[in-house]
Motif scaffolding. Structure first.
Motif: not given
Length: 94
Positions: A5-15
């Motif tokens: 999802t867009p939320n998961a994409t953003a969090i994975v990139k941040e991690i």
């Protein structure tokens, strides 16, 4: 193949952009048991031999062979709770 999802994409990139990780860093999901689907999620510098690689909108997820099979028709979602802890959830692809 697993999608994010867009939320998961953003969090994975941040991690993956945390200090000390390489440019190939991503999130690695491994299966802890074939009989009871439980997964371990960790930051990883690169894929391990045999890993499937999911790249979506700049986010990279590495899946061990068992996790790749079990998550083939799933969507990964993520959120940050009030204490700042990341929580991941799986759903079926629509």
């Amino acid at each position: 193949m697993l999608t994010l999802t867009p939320n998961a994409t953003a969090i994975v990139k941040e991690i993956a952009t945390q200090p000390g990780l390489s440019e190939t860093a991503g999130l690695r999901i491994t299966s802890e048991s074939e009989t009871d689907p439980a997964f371990a999620v960790t930051a990883a510098d690169q894929a391990e031999p045999g890993d499937a690689v999911v790249e979506q909108d700049g986010a990279t997820v590495y899946l061990d062979e068992a996790a790749a099979t079990m998550l083939d028709d799933k969507v990964l979602d993520a959120a940050v709770d009030q204490s700042g802890k990341v929580e991941f959830a799986l759903g079926l692809q629509g």
